[in-house]
Scaffold this motif. Structure first.
Motif, PDB file in Angstrom:
ATOM      1  N   ARG A  52      -3.148  10.455   0.826  1.00 36.28           N
ATOM      2  CA  ARG A  52      -2.417  11.373  -0.303  1.00 36.28           C
ATOM      3  C   ARG A  52      -0.937  11.424   0.165  1.00 36.28           C
ATOM      4  NH1 ARG A  52      -2.305  15.859  -4.499  1.00 36.28           N
ATOM      5  NH2 ARG A  52      -0.269  16.131  -4.333  1.00 36.28           N
ATOM      6  N   VAL A  87       0.866   8.138  -0.314  1.00 38.35           N
ATOM      7  CA  VAL A  87       0.957   7.831  -1.761  1.00 38.35           C
ATOM      8  C   VAL A  87       2.087   8.800  -2.106  1.00 38.35           C
ATOM      9  CG1 VAL A  87       0.212   8.176  -3.999  1.00 38.35           C
ATOM     10  CG2 VAL A  87      -1.013   7.057  -2.286  1.00 38.35           C
ATOM     11  N   ASP A  88       2.273   9.974  -1.845  1.00 38.02           N
ATOM     12  CA  ASP A  88       3.322  10.813  -2.129  1.00 38.02           C
ATOM     13  C   ASP A  88       4.637  10.371  -1.690  1.00 38.02           C
ATOM     14  OD1 ASP A  88       1.752  14.121  -2.420  1.00 38.02           O
ATOM     15  OD2 ASP A  88       1.773  12.502  -4.012  1.00 38.02           O
ATOM     16  N   SER A 115       5.679   7.202  -3.391  1.00 40.06           N
ATOM     17  CA  SER A 115       6.181   7.608  -4.761  1.00 40.06           C
ATOM     18  C   SER A 115       7.410   8.115  -4.790  1.00 40.06           C
ATOM     19  CB  SER A 115       5.095   8.292  -5.306  1.00 40.06           C
ATOM     20  OG  SER A 115       5.651   8.944  -6.605  1.00 40.06           O
ATOM     21  N   ASN A 127      10.019   5.508  -4.283  1.00 45.30           N
ATOM     22  CA  ASN A 127      10.140   4.558  -5.545  1.00 45.30           C
ATOM     23  C   ASN A 127      10.898   5.254  -6.544  1.00 45.30           C
ATOM     24  OD1 ASN A 127       9.283   1.797  -6.376  1.00 45.30           O
ATOM     25  ND2 ASN A 127       8.188   3.096  -8.105  1.00 45.30           N
ATOM     26  N   ARG A 128      10.833   6.513  -6.610  1.00 42.64           N
ATOM     27  CA  ARG A 128      11.186   7.229  -7.906  1.00 42.64           C
ATOM     28  C   ARG A 128      12.646   7.443  -7.536  1.00 42.64           C
ATOM     29  NH1 ARG A 128       8.631  11.538 -11.633  1.00 42.64           N
ATOM     30  NH2 ARG A 128      10.327  11.890 -12.891  1.00 42.64           N
ATOM     31  N   GLU A 150      10.038  -2.323  -7.395  1.00 43.15           N
ATOM     32  CA  GLU A 150       9.213  -1.291  -7.382  1.00 43.15           C
ATOM     33  C   GLU A 150       8.207  -1.439  -6.188  1.00 43.15           C
ATOM     34  OE1 GLU A 150       8.940   1.615 -10.511  1.00 43.15           O
ATOM     35  OE2 GLU A 150       8.374  -0.274 -11.760  1.00 43.15           O
ATOM     36  N   ALA A 190       5.856   1.213  -4.883  1.00 42.53           N
ATOM     37  CA  ALA A 190       4.854   1.279  -5.637  1.00 42.53           C
ATOM     38  C   ALA A 190       3.798   0.666  -5.288  1.00 42.53           C
ATOM     39  CB  ALA A 190       5.215   1.344  -7.180  1.00 42.53           C
ATOM     40  N   GLU A 191       3.881  -0.672  -4.909  1.00 45.91           N
ATOM     41  CA  GLU A 191       2.766  -1.463  -4.473  1.00 45.91           C
ATOM     42  C   GLU A 191       2.267  -0.857  -3.262  1.00 45.91           C
ATOM     43  OE1 GLU A 191       5.025  -5.402  -5.937  1.00 45.91           O
ATOM     44  OE2 GLU A 191       3.904  -5.633  -4.314  1.00 45.91           O
ATOM     45  N   ALA A 210       2.161   2.272  -2.368  1.00 47.65           N
ATOM     46  CA  ALA A 210       1.165   3.138  -2.629  1.00 47.65           C
ATOM     47  C   ALA A 210       0.105   2.820  -3.158  1.00 47.65           C
ATOM     48  CB  ALA A 210       2.021   4.225  -3.514  1.00 47.65           C
ATOM     49  N   GLU A 211      -0.083   1.828  -4.036  1.00 45.29           N
ATOM     50  CA  GLU A 211      -1.259   1.155  -4.418  1.00 45.29           C
ATOM     51  C   GLU A 211      -2.180   0.459  -3.517  1.00 45.29           C
ATOM     52  OE1 GLU A 211       0.407  -1.090  -7.479  1.00 45.29           O
ATOM     53  OE2 GLU A 211       0.988   0.443  -8.922  1.00 45.29           O
ATOM     54  N   ALA A 212      -1.374  -0.114  -2.444  1.00 48.07           N
ATOM     55  CA  ALA A 212      -2.273  -0.489  -1.646  1.00 48.07           C
ATOM     56  C   ALA A 212      -2.825   0.374  -0.191  1.00 48.07           C
ATOM     57  CB  ALA A 212      -1.504  -1.884  -0.812  1.00 48.07           C
ATOM     58  N   THR A 213      -2.361   1.540  -0.235  1.00 44.99           N
ATOM     59  CA  THR A 213      -2.648   2.326   0.680  1.00 44.99           C
ATOM     60  C   THR A 213      -4.140   2.667   0.713  1.00 44.99           C
ATOM     61  OG1 THR A 213      -0.382   3.502   0.694  1.00 44.99           O
ATOM     62  CG2 THR A 213      -2.399   4.721   1.383  1.00 44.99           C
ATOM     63  N   ILE A 265       7.499   5.132   6.460  1.00 45.73           N
ATOM     64  CA  ILE A 265       6.345   5.816   6.694  1.00 45.73           C
ATOM     65  C   ILE A 265       6.470   7.425   6.885  1.00 45.73           C
ATOM     66  CG2 ILE A 265       4.841   3.839   7.172  1.00 45.73           C
ATOM     67  CD1 ILE A 265       4.601   4.940   9.826  1.00 45.73           C
ATOM     68  N   PRO A 266       5.681   8.258   6.473  1.00 44.90           N
ATOM     69  CA  PRO A 266       5.872   9.574   6.649  1.00 44.90           C
ATOM     70  C   PRO A 266       5.888  10.020   8.250  1.00 44.90           C
ATOM     71  CG  PRO A 266       4.339   9.493   5.172  1.00 44.90           C
ATOM     72  CD  PRO A 266       4.284   8.223   5.606  1.00 44.90           C
ATOM     73  N   PHE A 325      -8.091  -3.882   3.452  1.00 44.47           N
ATOM     74  CA  PHE A 325      -8.607  -2.785   2.279  1.00 44.47           C
ATOM     75  C   PHE A 325     -10.118  -3.476   1.799  1.00 44.47           C
ATOM     76  CE2 PHE A 325      -8.692   0.223  -0.721  1.00 44.47           C
ATOM     77  CZ  PHE A 325      -7.960   0.294  -1.463  1.00 44.47           C
ATOM     78  N   ARG A 369      -7.012  -2.749  -6.343  1.00 42.54           N
ATOM     79  CA  ARG A 369      -6.527  -1.611  -5.387  1.00 42.54           C
ATOM     80  C   ARG A 369      -7.119  -0.328  -6.008  1.00 42.54           C
ATOM     81  NH1 ARG A 369      -0.495  -4.324  -4.566  1.00 42.54           N
ATOM     82  NH2 ARG A 369      -1.142  -5.690  -2.345  1.00 42.54           N
ATOM     83  N   GLN A 415      -9.230   2.483  -4.063  1.00 44.67           N
ATOM     84  CA  GLN A 415      -9.024   3.695  -3.920  1.00 44.67           C
ATOM     85  C   GLN A 415      -9.888   4.759  -4.553  1.00 44.67           C
ATOM     86  OE1 GLN A 415      -4.941   4.557  -4.959  1.00 44.67           O
ATOM     87  NE2 GLN A 415      -3.985   3.635  -3.312  1.00 44.67           N
ATOM     88  N   LEU A 468       3.745   6.670 -11.306  1.00 47.69           N
ATOM     89  CA  LEU A 468       4.110   6.074  -9.733  1.00 47.69           C
ATOM     90  C   LEU A 468       5.191   5.000 -10.235  1.00 47.69           C
ATOM     91  CD1 LEU A 468       3.596   5.309  -6.877  1.00 47.69           C
ATOM     92  CD2 LEU A 468       1.879   3.753  -7.772  1.00 47.69           C
ATOM     93  N   ARG A 469       5.456   4.382 -11.282  1.00 52.80           N
ATOM     94  CA  ARG A 469       6.538   3.302 -11.629  1.00 52.80           C
ATOM     95  C   ARG A 469       6.888   3.130 -13.072  1.00 52.80           C
ATOM     96  NH1 ARG A 469       4.716  -2.295 -10.153  1.00 52.80           N
ATOM     97  NH2 ARG A 469       3.226  -1.714  -8.578  1.00 52.80           N
ATOM     98  N   PHE A 512       9.748   3.685 -14.434  1.00 56.15           N
ATOM     99  CA  PHE A 512      10.727   4.771 -14.699  1.00 56.15           C
ATOM    100  C   PHE A 512      11.902   4.053 -15.498  1.00 56.15           C
ATOM    101  CE2 PHE A 512       8.781   8.254 -12.249  1.00 56.15           C
ATOM    102  CZ  PHE A 512       8.411   7.419 -11.323  1.00 56.15           C
ATOM    103  N   TRP A 548      -0.663   6.137 -12.330  1.00 59.94           N
ATOM    104  CA  TRP A 548      -1.761   5.912 -11.268  1.00 59.94           C
ATOM    105  C   TRP A 548      -2.365   7.339 -10.862  1.00 59.94           C
ATOM    106  CZ3 TRP A 548      -2.890   1.164  -9.760  1.00 59.94           C
ATOM    107  CH2 TRP A 548      -3.690   1.077  -8.408  1.00 59.94           C
ATOM    108  N   PRO A 606      -5.380  11.914  -5.395  1.00 59.67           N
ATOM    109  CA  PRO A 606      -6.435  13.087  -5.030  1.00 59.67           C
ATOM    110  C   PRO A 606      -5.775  14.489  -4.925  1.00 59.67           C
ATOM    111  CG  PRO A 606      -5.901  11.997  -2.994  1.00 59.67           C
ATOM    112  CD  PRO A 606      -4.930  11.111  -4.055  1.00 59.67           C
TER     113      PRO A 606
END
Lengths: 221, 281
Positions: free
Chosen positions: A36, A39-40, A43, A46-47, A63, A66-67, A69-72, A194-195, B11, B129, B133, B154-155, B157, B214, B217
């Motif tokens: 989480r 992803v944040d 995101s 990306n934003r 983006e 965003a990819e 995030a989706e692959a996380t 990465i964080p 994954f 993906r 998830q 998420l995208r 925008f 997207w 959690p």
């Protein structure tokens, strides 16, 4: 220090907690908490619109974050949890480094919005190697150029041509310089991709609080 | 927790989902294919009006390489992404002398067009993906710690800036969803809304074509604080997370699945030489 006697209710709470720690059932929850946070983080990047190349060209951003995030995802291991981003580009972003062409003598860099995020073979216009002046510097550079641009087929609505099709220039594939050619690129590494460790710790603490409370039976009904 | 950048780890859940799919050659439109049950569509690898099984197999092999970067071995220049997939598939289509119908060149109906191939690449990669998830979110301990999830942008925008983005808030509300905390679309993971909002009938993203939405959690504490659930609420695990692949032989769907496919179309379709075909053409 004298011995400590743990009363019944606390013993039960500890039993539940230690059971979860011993049987590893906390690991998926920890993994999800970490995912989480990732992803944040992606995101947010990306934003933020940090798409320098795309912005300069007036192109739609790729983006990429965003990819990411989706692959996380997380993978539980015997001794812990792995957070992973199953994407080929993240390592390069984090470490940076030199990129050399493979199966070609030059790399392509987009010279116009329509070329951004595209490969020379997918833009749909015939491209020739040529030298062209870079509008930013005035210097001539090796480039891939389309002399005629692309075309598309549309219904002919002109008088006397009903039912026919005709070929017209495709404005999305104009003539001109599509790509600049370079021998290699040096990319700076970026550890903000990465964080940080602190972000993970703080984030997982907050995320798992409710779960731990429920586990040891501390919730208010 | 140490932050260590090590070699990539597969994954597994996304890869497993792709591996479970069976090729479904067909002559059906997207609208017709939408009539198939979500279970069958999840278990199938297909593209509208593509009867060429080799095309579908090649496309899915490349999608597998995008989802699992280690598949290509990691050598420089060997990685697969959606653009490289488009280029590879265009090359294949040229090799079999594919030509679109006159007037459809460059459109989504043109199998060799960039928009069509990019859609195939991106949609299926994201679905794998999303499913991966979703499965990870269904672990019992995870359901306890994160019983809810949030639908968020998420995208795409740019579409929002242009005013062309879909109105997901309205879609959410009309599907029975509630809004929390001044604009957040949050629901229990076992809520029906997650399939209701999906064009594809999947409880995981993407929920529509070219969608930028997207899920992420939401922790138990946060969900309780927002009033989405009560502190002791138990969320049910989805049977989709445990679904085994539709019974299938190595090469084709089983007779039971074929029967289910045909029944989906009330007798209007049949399977001819392994291709799902509409009777009306």
């Amino acid at each position: 220090m004298s011995g400590v006697t743990i009363t019944g209710f606390a013993r039960e709470k500890l039993r539940r907690l230690t059971t979860a720690l011993n049987n590893g059932s906390y690991r998926p929850a920890l993994g999800q908490a970490g995912a989480r946070i990732m992803v944040d983080h992606f995101s947010s990047i990306n934003r933020s619109g940090a798409h320098k190349s795309a912005t300069e060209l007036g192109a739609k951003p790729s983006e990429l974050y965003a990819e990411f995030a989706e692959a996380t995802n997380y993978q539980v291991e015997a001794d812990g949890v792995l957070l992973t981003v199953a994407h080929h580009a993240i390592r390069q972003r984090y470490y940076g480094g030199r990129i050399d062409p493979v199966n070609a003598s030059r790399l392509t860099l987009p010279a116009r919005a329509e070329a951004y995020g595209r490969r020379a073979g997918t833009v749909g216009v015939p491209l020739d190697f040529h030298y062209a002046p870079d509008p930013k510097t005035g210097r001539w550079r090796p480039a891939l150029v389309s002399w005629e641009g692309g075309t598309r087929v549309i219904k002919d609505r002109r008088k006397g041509h009903k039912g026919e099709m005709r070929t017209v220039p495709d404005k999305r594939r104009p003539p001109g310089v599509w790509f600049w050619l370079v021998r290699h690129v040096n990319q700076q590494g970026d550890h903000t991709v990465i964080p940080t460790r602190e972000q993970f710790i703080e984030g997982t603490d907050a995320a798992l609080k409710g779960w731990v409370e429920k586990l040891i039976g501390n919730q208010n009904a | 927790m140490s932050v260590v950048i090590s070699k990539p780890t597969p994954f597994k859940e996304a890869i497993k989902h792709l591996a479970s799919k069976r090729i479904l050659p067909n002559t059906l439109s997207s609208a017709d294919l939408a009539r198939l049950s979500a279970d069958i569509r999840r278990a199938s690898a297909f593209s509208a009006r593509v009867a060429n099984a080799d095309f579908v197999q090649r496309a899915y092999d490349l999608i597998n390489s995008i989802v699992d970067p280690q598949r290509t071995g990691g050598a420089p220049g060997a990685t697969m992404d959606s653009e490289r997939m488009v280029e590879t598939m265009q090359s294949y289509l040229r090799s079999i002398a594919y030509a679109p119908k006159r007037g459809e060149e460059g459109s989504l109906k043109d199998l060799s067009s960039h928009p069509r191939l990019k859609l195939i690449a991106d949609l299926n990669t994201r679905m794998a993906r999303g499913m991966g998830q979703f499965v990870q979110g269904q672990d019992p301990a995870v359901l306890d710690a994160f019983p809810c999830q949030e639908l968020f942008r998420l995208r795409n925008f740019a579409a929002v800036d242009r005013g062309t983005a879909r109105d997901w808030v309205s879609r959410w509300r009309s599907s029975g969803g509630r809004i929390y905390d001044a604009g957040r679309m949050i629901a229990r993971k076992d809520a029906q809304i997650w399939t209701e909002i999906s064009t594809f009938g999947n409880p995981y993203p993407p929920y529509d074509y070219n969608s930028g939405m997207w899920t992420r959690p939401v922790s138990r504490q946060e969900a309780v604080d927002l009033g989405v659930i009560s502190a002791n609420d138990q969320v049910e695990r989805s049977p989709i997370a445990d679904a085994s692949p539709l019974q299938a032989s190595a090469e084709a769907f089983s007779d039971a699945v074929k029967k289910a496919l045909i029944e989906s179309f009330d007798g209007e379709a049949s399977i001819i030489d392994g291709v799902l075909t509409m009777e009306s053409g």
